[in-house]
Design an enzyme around this catalytic site. Structure first.
Site, short mmCIF file in Angstrom:
data_model
loop_
_atom_site.label_atom_id
_atom_site.label_comp_id
_atom_site.label_asym_id
_atom_site.label_seq_id
_atom_site.Cartn_x
_atom_site.Cartn_y
_atom_site.Cartn_z
N ALA A 1 7.41 -1.25 5.47
CA ALA A 1 7.07 0.04 6.09
C ALA A 1 7.96 1.20 5.68
O ALA A 1 7.84 2.29 6.24
CB ALA A 1 7.13 -0.11 7.62
N ASN A 2 8.85 1.00 4.71
CA ASN A 2 9.80 2.08 4.41
C ASN A 2 9.40 2.97 3.24
O ASN A 2 10.11 3.91 2.89
CB ASN A 2 11.21 1.51 4.18
CG ASN A 2 11.25 0.48 3.06
OD1 ASN A 2 10.38 0.46 2.19
ND2 ASN A 2 12.26 -0.37 3.07
N GLY B 1 5.69 4.26 0.58
CA GLY B 1 4.27 4.11 0.21
C GLY B 1 3.32 4.03 1.37
O GLY B 1 3.42 4.74 2.37
N ILE B 2 2.34 3.13 1.24
CA ILE B 2 1.30 2.96 2.25
C ILE B 2 1.89 2.60 3.61
O ILE B 2 1.46 3.10 4.64
CB ILE B 2 0.30 1.88 1.79
CG1 ILE B 2 -0.44 2.33 0.53
CG2 ILE B 2 -0.70 1.58 2.90
CD1 ILE B 2 -1.27 1.23 -0.08
N SER C 1 -6.30 -6.78 -1.95
CA SER C 1 -6.51 -5.92 -3.11
C SER C 1 -7.82 -6.31 -3.80
O SER C 1 -8.28 -7.46 -3.70
CB SER C 1 -5.36 -6.07 -4.11
OG SER C 1 -5.66 -5.46 -5.35
N TYR D 1 -0.49 -12.54 -9.18
CA TYR D 1 -0.76 -11.50 -8.20
C TYR D 1 -2.18 -11.65 -7.65
O TYR D 1 -2.40 -11.60 -6.44
CB TYR D 1 -0.58 -10.12 -8.83
CG TYR D 1 -0.90 -8.98 -7.89
CD1 TYR D 1 -0.05 -8.70 -6.80
CD2 TYR D 1 -2.03 -8.19 -8.06
CE1 TYR D 1 -0.34 -7.66 -5.92
CE2 TYR D 1 -2.31 -7.15 -7.18
CZ TYR D 1 -1.46 -6.88 -6.12
OH TYR D 1 -1.76 -5.86 -5.25
#
Length: 327
Positions: free
Chosen positions: A51-52, A54-55, A179, A204
């Site tokens: 949470a620190n 970007g999104i 994604s 990924y």
């Protein structure tokens, strides 16, 4: 009278202006669906991983604006504290907290969940946002391939450890950030850790496919509990997630490739919209096991609809996360 020189001068001004206008509208179009419904989240308790920046940071920012109590579950304390203070200053919501969580460590995940339960007796929304993409081959503290370990197994364990609180707080929601890369994914049960062969992109995609299989299997297991779980594709977003992609981080990549890609990339704020939609839209209170993109339901790849693979992945995830020794 107009001369040819005057016409040439007009064209020299008009074409760049039209080109710039075209880029502007392309950029605007590529921002995708926006969650515009007004909701009041006062009294709601939310956890957001990763949470620190970007999104994740934009998600917390909007949740804070709507009055939620938000726990920023991150590994980097200094970076998260800076982001937390910025969010508090902008929203005037002081109920924004940092709690340390390293998704590459089962011990850290267990400690986070245990400490959170001592502090809170409710949890309304869990947003599994953190992720790593296309990194060189490396393993977590427990020996899992890093992308599978962080993107899937870490969130798998975290979610299961918090299910009792989510059920107690129902109606509640779990949001898994997946994604579009899942469409290229394949779950290789004979080599989940990519020990025989490692391709960063394939690993990924496997982890993002795992997110959706996990979502669908968990939705079945949560039927009748009041807890829903959905997955989403945030879009192609201009964030730090591509930090391991050398082609984007060299001098040529930063100056040329990123400039060419810029009109097609979402801002982090736009990238957070589908997360907010899945977490907050009142119309989705009873919707579960679904995949969203641009604030709309979308079809998933055939591999993501394989119920047998979903069940097998669940069983394997339980086996390795609950029996693997943690430091």
């Amino acid at each position: 009278m107009w001369s040819l020189t005057d016409c040439d001068s007009c064209l020299c001004i008009a074409w760049p202006a039209l080109f710039g206008l075209g880029i502007y509208f392309l950029r605007k179009y590529m921002q995708g669906g926006q969650f515009t419904k007004q909701t009041n989240e006062t009294g709601k308790v939310v956890i957001v991983t990763g949470a620190n920046t970007g999104i994740g940071k934009e998600t917390v920012l909007e949740l804070a604006r709507r009055g939620a109590t938000v726990y920023m579950a991150c590994r980097d304390e200094a970076k998260t504290e800076q982001a937390r203070l910025e969010i508090i200053e902008e929203t005037k919501n002081k109920n924004i907290f940092f709690r340390k969580l390293d998704l590459a460590s089962l011990a850290s995940i267990r400690k986070f969940a245990a400490d959170f339960k001592k502090e809170q007796d409710k949890l309304h929304i869990l947003i599994n946002n953190a992720g790593v993409m296309r990194c060189p081959y490396m393993v977590t503290r427990d020996g899992f391939e890093m992308q599978l370990g962080v993107n899937h197994l870490g969130h798998f364990l975290l979610t299961n450890l918090l299910l009792d609180l989510l059920k107690k707080s129902a109606p509640s929601r779990i949001v898994n950030v997946s994604s579009l890369a899942h469409t290229r994914g394949c779950i290789d049960f004979s080599d989940l850790n990519s020990e025989k062969y490692y391709d960063p992109g394939a690993a990924y995609s496997q982890s993002k496919l795992a997110n959706i299989l996990f979502t669908r299997e968990l939705a079945k297991r949560l039927e009748g509990t009041g807890v829903t779980v959905n997955a989403l594709h945030p879009g192609v977003v201009d964030t730090e997630l591509g930090r391991h992609m050398k082609i984007l981080n060299g001098t040529f990549g930063r100056i040329v490739i990123r400039s060419l890609l810029w009109p097609f990339l979402k801002t982090p704020k736009s990238g957070a919209q589908t997360t907010l939609y899945a977490a907050l839209d009142p119309d989705l209170e009873k919707v579960s096991g679904v995949y969203f993109s641009d604030c709309k339901e979308k079809k998933v790849a055939p591999a993501a609809m394989d119920n047998q693979s979903a069940k097998q992945l669940w069983e394997e995830s339980v086996r390795v996360t609950y029996t693997r020794k943690s430091d």
